[in-house]
Design a protein around this motif. Structure first.
Motif, PDB file in Angstrom:
ATOM      1  N   LYS A  14       0.841  -1.204   0.000  1.00 58.91           N
ATOM      2  CA  LYS A  14       0.000   0.000   0.000  1.00 58.91           C
ATOM      3  C   LYS A  14       0.868   1.243   0.000  1.00 58.91           C
ATOM      4  CE  LYS A  14      -3.759  -2.323   2.431  1.00 58.91           C
ATOM      5  NZ  LYS A  14      -4.420  -2.513   3.721  1.00 58.91           N
ATOM      6  N   ASP A  17       3.020   1.856   3.054  1.00 62.83           N
ATOM      7  CA  ASP A  17       4.230   1.025   3.127  1.00 62.83           C
ATOM      8  C   ASP A  17       5.399   1.717   2.435  1.00 62.83           C
ATOM      9  OD1 ASP A  17       2.684  -0.940   4.293  1.00 62.83           O
ATOM     10  OD2 ASP A  17       2.230  -1.892   2.380  1.00 62.83           O
TER      11      ASP A  17
ATOM     12  N   LEU B  96       0.506  -1.104  14.036  1.00 56.07           N
ATOM     13  CA  LEU B  96       0.404  -0.820  12.606  1.00 56.07           C
ATOM     14  C   LEU B  96      -0.533  -1.797  11.903  1.00 56.07           C
ATOM     15  CD1 LEU B  96       3.888   0.344  11.302  1.00 56.07           C
ATOM     16  CD2 LEU B  96       2.072   1.616  12.414  1.00 56.07           C
ATOM     17  N   LYS B 100      -5.473   0.036   9.062  1.00 54.83           N
ATOM     18  CA  LYS B 100      -5.590  -0.670   7.780  1.00 54.83           C
ATOM     19  C   LYS B 100      -4.722  -0.019   6.694  1.00 54.83           C
ATOM     20  CE  LYS B 100      -8.305  -3.819   9.260  1.00 54.83           C
ATOM     21  NZ  LYS B 100      -7.371  -4.668  10.000  1.00 54.83           N
ATOM     22  N   ALA B 101      -3.975   1.054   7.061  1.00 55.21           N
ATOM     23  CA  ALA B 101      -3.184   1.766   6.054  1.00 55.21           C
ATOM     24  C   ALA B 101      -1.990   0.957   5.585  1.00 55.21           C
ATOM     25  CB  ALA B 101      -2.717   3.103   6.613  1.00 55.21           C
ATOM     26  N   PHE B 102      -1.479   0.062   6.466  1.00 56.04           N
ATOM     27  CA  PHE B 102      -0.264  -0.677   6.133  1.00 56.04           C
ATOM     28  C   PHE B 102      -0.584  -2.125   5.756  1.00 56.04           C
ATOM     29  CE2 PHE B 102       1.124   2.715   8.938  1.00 56.04           C
ATOM     30  CZ  PHE B 102       2.223   3.212   8.266  1.00 56.04           C
TER      31      PHE B 102
END
Ligand SMILES: [Zn+2]
Lengths: 134, 182
Positions: A14, A17, B96, B100-102
């Motif tokens: 994503k 990341d 993290l 849910k961003a990673f």
């Protein structure tokens, strides 16, 4: 089954990341650069050799030197090379040759140890010391 | 958390797997120049447990693993490094993974880097007292540990990603098991 195989190949990476990887890498590079700039201001580095703890040679680390160090009983040798802040043992006749395998040292505090010949070669900062030259 | 025998057996199995992974890592001569500090390539097992069983199990197995490694294979003297590294990294990875961003890649990188930085902090007292300068710690060891943390994180994420995709959620698996047993 086919769908599953497709999803196995797709990477789940994503945006966050990639952002995290970038921030960490930039921080690492930034710290390395600061280290480089600081190194220029440090006092002069010396390469010193000690046999049985007694200093046997000393050269500025930025010198170009190739010197053969004999053990006190003259039975063994270590060929030490200093080449513009890179220091290594080019060859030696000690068993194991760990000092040769150690490879290149460049930084203050790093050392090459030849245990069979009881020789320590270390890069050190600070003032020059008097070494008995033979 | 149900403490049935199947659950305990599964935890034991995963703990054994985590210890084996750490043991295999120990055999690889990756020299990070610091005594007792490891790149953490065995973290892929912990990542898998985090995603498939939960943070509590992952933390428990990760901390037990560092203790088993220290007493069985390395030395209790390095336990302070590995234990603190494992603890901080599992806390950060849990946080993290909740957001849910990673993906598993970001979680793994953050885990690897925090693991290494924590170990450096734990080792810094010893290093400073044995001649290393603070600027050496910050501008030499720290960047090396950051880069090796990123590299180990990506490696672990690749392995964990494959494991997570191939091995289904636990509750689905139990249903399958029951079907086959009846
Ligand atoms: Zn030698």
């Amino acid at each position: 089954m086919k769908e599953e195989a497709g999803s196995l190949k797709r990477l789940p990476i994503k945006k966050a990341d990639i952002l995290l990887a970038l921030i960490l890498s930039v921080t690492g590079i930034f710290l390395l650069l600061i280290g480089r700039l600081n190194a220029g201001e440090n006092s002069r580095l010396w390469v010193r050799g000690y046999q049985d703890g007694v200093p046997v040679f000393e050269y500025p680390a930025d010198a170009q030197v190739r010197t053969t160090i004999h053990t006190p009983d003259k039975t063994g040798i270590n060929v030490v090379v200093i080449d513009d802040n890179k220091v290594y043992v080019d060859s030696a006749d000690c068993p194991g040759k760990d000092c040769v395998k150690r490879g290149i040292i460049t930084r203050s505090g790093e050392e090459i140890i030849c245990l069979p010949h009881r020789l320590v070669i270390r890069i050190e900062g600070g003032e020059g010391i008097d070494v008995m030259a033979d | 958390m149900k403490m049935n025998s199947g659950y305990i057996a599964e935890c034991g199995l995963l703990l054994a797997l985590a210890v084996i992974a750490a043991y295999v890592e120990m055999l690889i001569p990756v020299d990070l120049m610091l005594p007792g500090i490891k790149a953490g390539l065995a973290n892929c097992v912990i990542l898998f447990i985090l995603y498939r069983m939960g943070p509590l199990q992952a933390m428990m197995i990760s901390l037990l693993r560092t203790m088993i490694m220290a007493f069985a294979f390395t030395s209790p003297a390095v336990l302070i490094y590995s234990f603190s590294g494992a603890l901080i990294s599992i806390i950060i990875m849990t946080a993290l993974s909740k957001s849910k961003a990673f993906s598993v890649y970001g979680v793994s990188m953050a885990g690897g880097v925090s693991h290494n930085i924590t170990q450096l902090i734990a080792a810094s007292y010893f290093m400073l007292s044995s001649g290393s300068s603070l600027s050496d710690l910050l501008t030499y060891y720290l960047p090396i540990l950051i880069f090796s943390g990123i590299a180990a994180g990506i490696f672990n994420a690749i392995i964990a990603d494959i494991l997570i995709k191939r091995i289904p959620q636990k509750k689905d698996r139990i249903k399958e098991d029951k079907c086959t047993h009846i």
